[in-house]
Enzyme design. Structure first.
Site, PDB file in Angstrom:
ATOM      1  N   GLU A  74      15.342 -23.381 -11.334  1.00 54.80           N
ATOM      2  CA  GLU A  74      14.981 -21.955 -11.224  1.00 54.80           C
ATOM      3  C   GLU A  74      16.166 -21.089 -11.631  1.00 54.80           C
ATOM      4  OE1 GLU A  74      12.425 -20.416 -11.151  1.00 54.80           O
ATOM      5  OE2 GLU A  74      13.003 -18.398 -10.534  1.00 54.80           O
ATOM      6  N   ARG A 113       4.052   0.844  -6.792  1.00 54.43           N
ATOM      7  CA  ARG A 113       4.013  -0.166  -5.729  1.00 54.43           C
ATOM      8  C   ARG A 113       2.878  -1.153  -5.940  1.00 54.43           C
ATOM      9  NH1 ARG A 113       6.422   2.030  -0.840  1.00 54.43           N
ATOM     10  NH2 ARG A 113       4.899   1.001   0.467  1.00 54.43           N
ATOM     11  N   CYS A 148       0.849  -1.197   0.000  1.00 50.20           N
ATOM     12  CA  CYS A 148       0.000   0.000   0.000  1.00 50.20           C
ATOM     13  C   CYS A 148       0.883   1.246   0.000  1.00 50.20           C
ATOM     14  CB  CYS A 148      -0.870   0.025   1.262  1.00 50.20           C
ATOM     15  SG  CYS A 148      -1.873  -1.441   1.441  1.00 50.20           S
ATOM     16  N   ASN A 150      -0.660   0.763   6.119  1.00 47.08           N
ATOM     17  CA  ASN A 150       0.085  -0.180   5.294  1.00 47.08           C
ATOM     18  C   ASN A 150       0.657  -1.214   6.258  1.00 47.08           C
ATOM     19  OD1 ASN A 150       1.472  -1.499   3.297  1.00 47.08           O
ATOM     20  ND2 ASN A 150       3.164  -0.029   3.204  1.00 47.08           N
ATOM     21  N   GLY A 151       0.403  -2.508   5.995  1.00 40.93           N
ATOM     22  CA  GLY A 151       0.922  -3.553   6.883  1.00 40.93           C
ATOM     23  C   GLY A 151      -0.152  -4.605   7.120  1.00 40.93           C
ATOM     24  N   LYS A 160      16.082 -18.300 -14.650  1.00 41.81           N
ATOM     25  CA  LYS A 160      16.474 -16.904 -14.451  1.00 41.81           C
ATOM     26  C   LYS A 160      17.501 -16.488 -15.499  1.00 41.81           C
ATOM     27  CE  LYS A 160      13.772 -15.464 -12.171  1.00 41.81           C
ATOM     28  NZ  LYS A 160      12.904 -16.544 -12.271  1.00 41.81           N
ATOM     29  N   GLU A 176      15.876 -16.268 -19.036  1.00 40.30           N
ATOM     30  CA  GLU A 176      14.824 -15.276 -19.337  1.00 40.30           C
ATOM     31  C   GLU A 176      15.339 -13.841 -19.262  1.00 40.30           C
ATOM     32  OE1 GLU A 176      11.423 -14.987 -16.716  1.00 40.30           O
ATOM     33  OE2 GLU A 176      12.548 -15.830 -15.057  1.00 40.30           O
ATOM     34  N   LYS A 205       4.631 -10.209 -17.527  1.00 39.32           N
ATOM     35  CA  LYS A 205       4.657 -10.541 -16.098  1.00 39.32           C
ATOM     36  C   LYS A 205       3.598 -11.588 -15.768  1.00 39.32           C
ATOM     37  CE  LYS A 205       5.959 -10.452 -11.902  1.00 39.32           C
ATOM     38  NZ  LYS A 205       7.201 -11.220 -11.587  1.00 39.32           N
ATOM     39  N   HIS A 261      23.836 -39.843 -18.612  1.00 37.75           N
ATOM     40  CA  HIS A 261      22.827 -40.411 -19.538  1.00 37.75           C
ATOM     41  C   HIS A 261      22.620 -39.530 -20.758  1.00 37.75           C
ATOM     42  CE1 HIS A 261      21.996 -43.403 -16.471  1.00 37.75           C
ATOM     43  NE2 HIS A 261      22.023 -42.407 -15.595  1.00 37.75           N
ATOM     44  N   TRP A 284      -3.026  -2.132  -1.589  1.00 37.66           N
ATOM     45  CA  TRP A 284      -2.642  -3.447  -2.140  1.00 37.66           C
ATOM     46  C   TRP A 284      -3.281  -4.441  -1.174  1.00 37.66           C
ATOM     47  CZ3 TRP A 284      -0.232  -5.896  -6.112  1.00 37.66           C
ATOM     48  CH2 TRP A 284       0.260  -7.168  -5.902  1.00 37.66           C
TER      49      TRP A 284
HETATM   50  C1  AGP Z   1       9.343 -16.477 -13.932  1.00 37.98           C
HETATM   51  O1  AGP Z   1      10.440 -15.599 -13.731  1.00 37.98           O
HETATM   52  C2  AGP Z   1       8.471 -16.024 -15.080  1.00 37.98           C
HETATM   53  N1  AGP Z   1       8.077 -14.681 -14.907  1.00 37.98           N
HETATM   54  C3  AGP Z   1       7.336 -17.005 -15.365  1.00 37.98           C
HETATM   55  O2  AGP Z   1       7.902 -18.279 -15.567  1.00 37.98           O
HETATM   56  C4  AGP Z   1       6.272 -17.136 -14.253  1.00 37.98           C
HETATM   57  O3  AGP Z   1       6.813 -17.772 -13.136  1.00 37.98           O
HETATM   58  C5  AGP Z   1       5.116 -17.977 -14.802  1.00 37.98           C
HETATM   59  O4  AGP Z   1       4.557 -17.293 -15.907  1.00 37.98           O
HETATM   60  C6  AGP Z   1       4.020 -18.257 -13.758  1.00 37.98           C
HETATM   61  O5  AGP Z   1       3.445 -17.058 -13.354  1.00 37.98           O
HETATM   62  P1  AGP Z   1       2.411 -17.105 -12.114  1.00 37.98           P
HETATM   63  O6  AGP Z   1       3.187 -17.525 -10.922  1.00 37.98           O
HETATM   64  O7  AGP Z   1       1.902 -15.704 -12.007  1.00 37.98           O
HETATM   65  O8  AGP Z   1       1.332 -18.094 -12.456  1.00 37.98           O
END
Ligand code: AGP
Length: 609
Positions: free
Chosen positions: A482, A27, A2, A100-101, A486, A489, A604, A505, A74
């Site tokens: 992961e 934010r 928030c 906020n909190g 990272k 991407e 996103k 393998h 938020w």
């Molecule tokens: C991860 O860095 C990416 N932005 C992407 O793989 C993301 O995790 C995936 O699209 C899932 O998103 P969500 O957690 O909002 O469902």
């Protein structure tokens, strides 16, 4: 998170409040509102959705006054709606509060206040503060706020005004940021620096427990006991963009550094004083939980990797078989799901189309669905049977970082809850795990405090990498996955993750000096096996970057670069081990000149198939 803005001074308060809230839009929020004190009354305007809706409402029906408070919400408790938007009033409408909190004990306070005759209008934890201040107000608003904060458990940044006092804003904070911009004949209270910069660069930073009385010409602060204190003042050099990123170069780097808070806030309030794990969102009796025979996790991308961590935890601690499926496959595979299956949908945005479709598929087949998400009121919260919120705050960078570690924190709570209900972990074992979890924010802080080796790596590997392999074993495998995601991407360098035992393998055929190998080799049951894998790849010319446990001097013989993390139980490794891999990807991408906050081709939230 928030956003809070409060202003007292000669300027038209609505202009200052709305402009200040606009500076805090980054934010993330789902509703907004202002409250202005004028001629002995308080006028409040609140709207759901974008700030432009509030701005339009105020333009249509201007509000006069030179003192007021504003808020972008938020949502953490209560869906996004006008009645849940801040500011919140007391019964009389003569007190207005923005917050906020998270007030952890708001339910009991609400019941106590309702029993005393207070009428609540919203579902929020914040409204409790308004009525608590009202119940303690005897003419001195600062004292009423100070006494009220002593009853609050949890985190708060507050700004409070009273219709009787057209010249004073009361500000208070604990575990949630609040600053006061000190101007000439004006003062401005805010959650963050961007909201004050156009008025002043002189900032007073409130400390936890303090209460400030702010007028146009003065700021006086007392501590939690009501004793006067002197606060640190600072001069801010940042420009606006730097201020929105908290002084970090990118939102992604800022969010990597917000992980201690994200993990801490997600774990907050999850362990009862009697040692029981608090997870009412599961909305199942102990018998129902004990009756769960299977768990299926559905998710995409980073959230899928968090789900793989959950598989290890739930199977080890609760002895329940777990399958983890990418949502885009689950929804089309005619899944075998029944009433004894708990489906866990992990999605930080709560809007991922494939995950939403899989939730519907699972529910249609009779499964109970628990969502884990970071966004209150997101689509998944309206489709699942229960919701566990991560409290990472909005994640602006496309690459998931703090939401990943917050998801894992939430999954630890879920796994502990299942194990406790099934009796597969003793109270002592649960407490041991919990103590380890409580130490994680501090461990992340320590990792963030020493990034030298990472920047060294980045310079060395930013060019010339044809590809890279990420290896791990056991709970280290999803961390390796992961880390590979990272790097892919945000730096566009191809990376592939494998269980280290798979190298023989096939993948070992890829090894050349131009294919660096990143490995998670922290202390654990399979440490020696990972070391053997490192020896295999180095014998074939690979350079290795290894995440290892502090104090492990052996590993340096098998690594060009060692990224040390503080020692934890093996089951708790994912969160500490993820941080150096996030930073490795970040620094390599930055060295390559990539846009880490908005990588090419990515969104996103993937709201389409
Ligand atoms: C991860 O860095 C990416 N932005 C992407 O793989 C993301 O995790 C995936 O699209 C899932 O998103 P969500 O957690 O909002 O469902």
């Amino acid at each position: 998170m928030c956003g809070i803005v409060g202003y007292v001074g000669p300027k038209r308060v609505t202009d200052v409040l709305l402009a200040g809230l606009a500076r805090l839009e980054y934010r993330g929020y789902d509703s907004a509102g202002i409250a202005v004190v004028h001629e002995g009354s308080i006028e409040t305007v609140r709207r759901v959705g974008k700030l432009s809706h509030l701005i339009g409402a105020v333009a249509e029906d201007p509000v006069e006054g030179s003192i007021g408070i504003g808020h972008t919400r938020w949502a953490t408790h209560g869906r996004p709606s006008e009645e849940n938007a801040h500011p919140h009033a007391d019964c009389t409408g003569r007190i207005a509060v923005v917050h906020n909190g998270i007030i952890e004990n708001y339910t009991e306070l609400r019941e106590e206040l309702q029993a005393a005759g207070h009428t609540f209008r919203s579902e929020t934890d914040t409204e409790t503060v308004s009525h608590l201040v009202e119940s303690l107000y005897a003419g001195d608003l600062a004292e009423a706020v100070r006494l009220a904060t002593r009853r609050l458990h949890g985190s708060y940044a507050l700004a409070v005004v009273h219709a009787d006092d057209t010249g004073t804003i009361i500000a208070a904070r604990r575990d949630s940021p609040l600053i006061i911009g000190e101007g000439a004949g004006e003062n401005i209270v805010a959650s963050d620096i961007p909201a004050v910069l156009e008025h002043t660069r002189e900032i007073l930073v409130l400390e936890d427990g303090q209460v400030a009385t702010v007028t146009a010409d003065s700021i006086s602060v007392v501590d939690a006991e009501g004793l006067p204190v002197t606060c640190e003042r600072m001069h801010v050099e940042w420009d606006l963009e730097a201020a929105e990123k908290g002084g970090y170069e990118d939102f992604m780097l800022k969010e990597i550094h917000e992980q201690p808070k994200a993990v801490r806030e997600t774990l907050r309030g999850r362990m009862g004083e009697d040692g029981t794990v608090q997870l009412s969102e599961l909305a199942m009796t102990t018998e129902e939980v004990a009756g769960i025979r299977r768990v299926i996790v559905i998710a995409c991308g980073t959230s899928y990797h968090a789900g793989l961590v959950a598989k290890t935890l739930v199977e080890q601690w609760a002895r329940v078989p777990v399958e983890v499926d990418v949502s885009s496959e689950f929804r089309y595979r005619d899944p075998i799901v029944g009433g004894d299956t708990l489906v866990v949908a992990i999605t930080q945005s709560g809007e991922t189309a494939d995950t939403l479709a899989s939730v519907r598929e699972a529910r249609d087949r009779g499964a109970k669905v628990l969502a884990i998400t970071n966004v209150v009121g997101s689509r998944v919260t309206r489709e699942a049977d229960g919701v566990i919120y991560t409290h990472a705050g909005p994640e602006i960078g496309v690459a998931a970082t703090k939401t990943f570690t917050a998801q894992i924190a939430a999954l630890y709570v879920l796994a502990l809850k299942l194990a406790q209900a099934k009796g597969t972990l003793s109270p002592a074992q649960v407490q041991h795990v919990w103590s380890g979890l409580m130490a994680l924010p501090g461990i992340i802080e320590r990792i963030l405090g020493d990034q030298g080796a990472l920047q060294e790596c980045a310079d060395q590997y930013k060019d010339g990498c044809l590809s890279s392999l990420f290896l791990g074993r056991g709970i280290g495998v999803p961390v390796a996955m992961e880390g590979a995601l990272k790097l892919k991407e945000i730096s566009y360098i191809h990376a592939e993750a494998y269980p280290a035992g798979e190298m023989k393998h096939g993948p070992i055929a890829l090894i050349t000096p131009h294919v660096p190998v990143v490995a998670v080799a922290t202390k654990g049951r399979t440490y020696d096996k990972v070391v053997s894998n490192l020896q295999e790849v180095r014998a074939r010319g690979a350079e290795t970057i290894v995440v290892a446990t502090e104090g492990d001097t052996e590993i340096v013989k098998h690594a060009e670069h060692v990224l040390y993390v503080p020692e934890t139980d093996e089951d708790l490794v994912p969160i500490p081990a993820a941080v150096p891999l996030q930073l490795l990807a970040y620094y390599i991408a930055k060295a390559k000149g990539c846009n880490v906050d908005q990588p090419r081709n990515l969104a996103k939230s993937v709201t389409v198939e």
